[in-house]
Design an enzyme around this catalytic site. Structure first.
Site, PDB file in Angstrom:
ATOM      1  N   ARG A  54     -34.914  27.684   5.020  1.00 59.58           N
ATOM      2  CA  ARG A  54     -34.501  26.521   4.235  1.00 59.58           C
ATOM      3  C   ARG A  54     -32.992  26.317   4.285  1.00 59.58           C
ATOM      4  O   ARG A  54     -32.500  25.197   4.176  1.00 59.58           O
ATOM      5  CB  ARG A  54     -34.958  26.693   2.783  1.00 59.58           C
ATOM      6  CG  ARG A  54     -34.847  25.410   1.973  1.00 59.58           C
ATOM      7  CD  ARG A  54     -35.340  25.598   0.544  1.00 59.58           C
ATOM      8  NE  ARG A  54     -34.542  26.547  -0.180  1.00 59.58           N
ATOM      9  CZ  ARG A  54     -35.028  27.508  -0.984  1.00 59.58           C
ATOM     10  NH1 ARG A  54     -36.314  27.639  -1.159  1.00 59.58           N
ATOM     11  NH2 ARG A  54     -34.215  28.341  -1.592  1.00 59.58           N
ATOM     12  N   TYR A 107     -24.643  -0.022  -0.122  1.00 56.10           N
ATOM     13  CA  TYR A 107     -26.009   0.031   0.411  1.00 56.10           C
ATOM     14  C   TYR A 107     -27.015  -0.027  -0.753  1.00 56.10           C
ATOM     15  O   TYR A 107     -26.905   0.743  -1.705  1.00 56.10           O
ATOM     16  CB  TYR A 107     -26.120   1.340   1.193  1.00 56.10           C
ATOM     17  CG  TYR A 107     -27.457   1.662   1.786  1.00 56.10           C
ATOM     18  CD1 TYR A 107     -28.034   0.862   2.770  1.00 56.10           C
ATOM     19  CD2 TYR A 107     -28.142   2.817   1.408  1.00 56.10           C
ATOM     20  CE1 TYR A 107     -29.250   1.193   3.339  1.00 56.10           C
ATOM     21  CE2 TYR A 107     -29.356   3.151   1.973  1.00 56.10           C
ATOM     22  CZ  TYR A 107     -29.913   2.342   2.945  1.00 56.10           C
ATOM     23  OH  TYR A 107     -31.112   2.669   3.496  1.00 56.10           O
ATOM     24  N   ASP A 179     -19.176   6.454   2.033  1.00 50.69           N
ATOM     25  CA  ASP A 179     -20.263   6.295   3.004  1.00 50.69           C
ATOM     26  C   ASP A 179     -19.636   5.766   4.296  1.00 50.69           C
ATOM     27  O   ASP A 179     -19.163   4.633   4.363  1.00 50.69           O
ATOM     28  CB  ASP A 179     -21.302   5.308   2.442  1.00 50.69           C
ATOM     29  CG  ASP A 179     -22.548   5.217   3.315  1.00 50.69           C
ATOM     30  OD1 ASP A 179     -22.420   5.353   4.552  1.00 50.69           O
ATOM     31  OD2 ASP A 179     -23.644   4.985   2.772  1.00 50.69           O
ATOM     32  N   LYS A 204     -28.428   6.621  11.912  1.00 48.22           N
ATOM     33  CA  LYS A 204     -27.979   5.415  12.595  1.00 48.22           C
ATOM     34  C   LYS A 204     -27.301   5.769  13.930  1.00 48.22           C
ATOM     35  O   LYS A 204     -27.976   6.006  14.896  1.00 48.22           O
ATOM     36  CB  LYS A 204     -27.052   4.612  11.678  1.00 48.22           C
ATOM     37  CG  LYS A 204     -27.640   4.393  10.257  1.00 48.22           C
ATOM     38  CD  LYS A 204     -28.702   3.313  10.231  1.00 48.22           C
ATOM     39  CE  LYS A 204     -29.503   3.249   8.922  1.00 48.22           C
ATOM     40  NZ  LYS A 204     -28.720   3.106   7.698  1.00 48.22           N
TER      41      LYS A 204
END
Ligand SMILES: *Cc1c(COP(=O)(O)O)cnc(C)c1O
Length: 388
Positions: A54, A107, A179, A204
């Site tokens: 993890r 966003y 961001d 992206k």
């Protein structure tokens, strides 16, 4: 080392991997220790030593190392999506009773997180004008713990004065989080401009091939521990295949972005001359709000921009968009392929109302030949006019 050389070399360790050029995909949950002493040694270094799937495998660590190098950061944390990178970074610095300053052009899902989640936990959000610059100082409250930036804004593309806003945040004792999905560190490195935390939807441009979800958080040394702890406490983890796709995409990020930039600008200029188009929202064009700041701070413009049409009906816009040959309709962007999507910025703002009345359209300029894309748009405008 220049950025393009870093992109090629960072996060690769052939000497640890039988000479293999790329760090392989390590699948793991359990990772064995040779001795009790080794376990004890690991536990004394909670962020470095403890080994468990993890917490990442060498594939994860290679991606994190690469992104930290590119962002000029201390370290990075890989996240399973861009949105999880945003929300984990916010959770890291906010608690009940705190105040958050959030850019109004953010966003949409980031705004939804503030309204539907942070509010429930007693965090109050104030939205601010993306063009506020140093004026943000006046919005600071004693309990303002985070100033969140996104530049240019989602859908509307206002370019923020990042250095001024980050400096005001720091002066008031707040953490700044930006961001940086649109520019990627190839075109803008937030930490070099005074920002504390850079988040990206690596889904992206970093992945770049529309085939994986991935987020990254990169921080300065001073604020790394709260981010890392938060990601560990909530248990986020990224599948090694997706880390590999992020690394694979990263190697060509710079060359792809140059092409996205050129084609985007070619389309934007062509669109600006069309009679059907009321406005083009492209940071590299002079009439985009904040253009001079883009020019001052950014090294390029990637391929995502917006246009506002004159007052055409919904049916006419559908006739245009439904028939596109090379530009697909779908969420996300940053892949090799061109996209086109109608949107409504008005529904996403509260501090600075969106005054345009015509239909708003977002375009992602892909890596196709720009002549074919222009031909596609030209036929689209014929359908738009025929249907109105
Ligand atoms: C897409 C996007 C995100 C979210 O990324 P996902 O990987 O889709 O979760 C965050 N910020 C911006 C600016 C985006 O465009």
């Amino acid at each position: 080392m220049k950025k393009d050389t870093t992109i090629v070399n960072t996060g690769r360790h052939p000497e640890d991997n039988h000479g293999v050029v790329n760090t392989p995909v390590y699948h793991a949950s359990t990772i064995l220790y040779p001795s009790i002493a080794a376990i004890e040694e690991a536990e004394s270094k909670p962020f470095e030593g403890t080994r468990y799937g993890r917490r990442g495998t060498p594939t994860t660590f290679a991606l994190e190392e690469a992104m930290a190098a590119l962002e000029n950061g201390y370290r990075s944390v890989a996240m399973p999506s861009g949105l999880s990178a945003v929300t984990t970074a916010l959770f890291a610095f906010l608690k009940g009773g705190d105040h958050l300053l959030m850019v109004d052009s953010v966003y949409g899902p980031t705004r939804r997180f503030c309204e539907r989640m942070l509010r429930r936990y007693g965090v109050e959000t104030t939205y601010y004008d993306p063009l506020i610059g140093a004026g943000i100082a006046e919005l600071m409250q004693p309990n303002t713990k985070v100033v969140f930036l996104e530049s240019p804004g989602s859908l509307t593309f206002e370019v923020q004065d990042v250095p001024a806003i980050a400096a005001a945040a720091r002066a008031a004792g707040a953490v700044s989080i930006m961001d940086n999905t649109w520019a990627t560190p190839v075109f803008f490195a937030p930490l070099d401009h005074g920002v504390d935390v850079s988040v990206q939807a690596a889904t992206k441009y970093v992945v770049g091939h529309a085939d994986a979800m991935l987020g990254m958080i990169t921080t300065t040394k001073e604020v790394f521990i709260p981010v890392k702890r938060t990601s560990m406490y909530v248990g986020t983890t990224v599948a090694p295949d997706d880390c590999y796709l992020g690394l694979r995409g990263l190697r060509t990020l710079s060359v792809r972005l140059k092409r996205h930039h050129e084609t985007g600008l070619t389309l934007a200029r062509w669109l600006a001359a069309r009679p059907e188009v009321a406005r083009v929202l492209h940071p590299a064009l002079p009439d985009c709000p904040g253009h001079e700041i883009w020019h001052r701070d950014f090294a390029g413009a990637s391929g995502l921009f917006g246009i506002v049409l004159d007052d055409y009906s919904k049916e006419a816009v559908a006739a245009m968009l439904d028939g596109m040959e090379h530009m697909g309709m779908g969420y996300s962007w940053g892949g090799f392929e061109s996209l086109i999507l109608a949107n409504d910025p008005a529904g996403h703002r509260t501090a600075t109302p969106w005054s345009e009345t015509g239909p708003s359209i977002r375009i992602h300029a892909g890596l196709e030949d720009p002549d074919d894309l222009i031909g596609d748009l030209e036929k689209g405008f014929e359908r738009l006019n025929a249907a109105s």
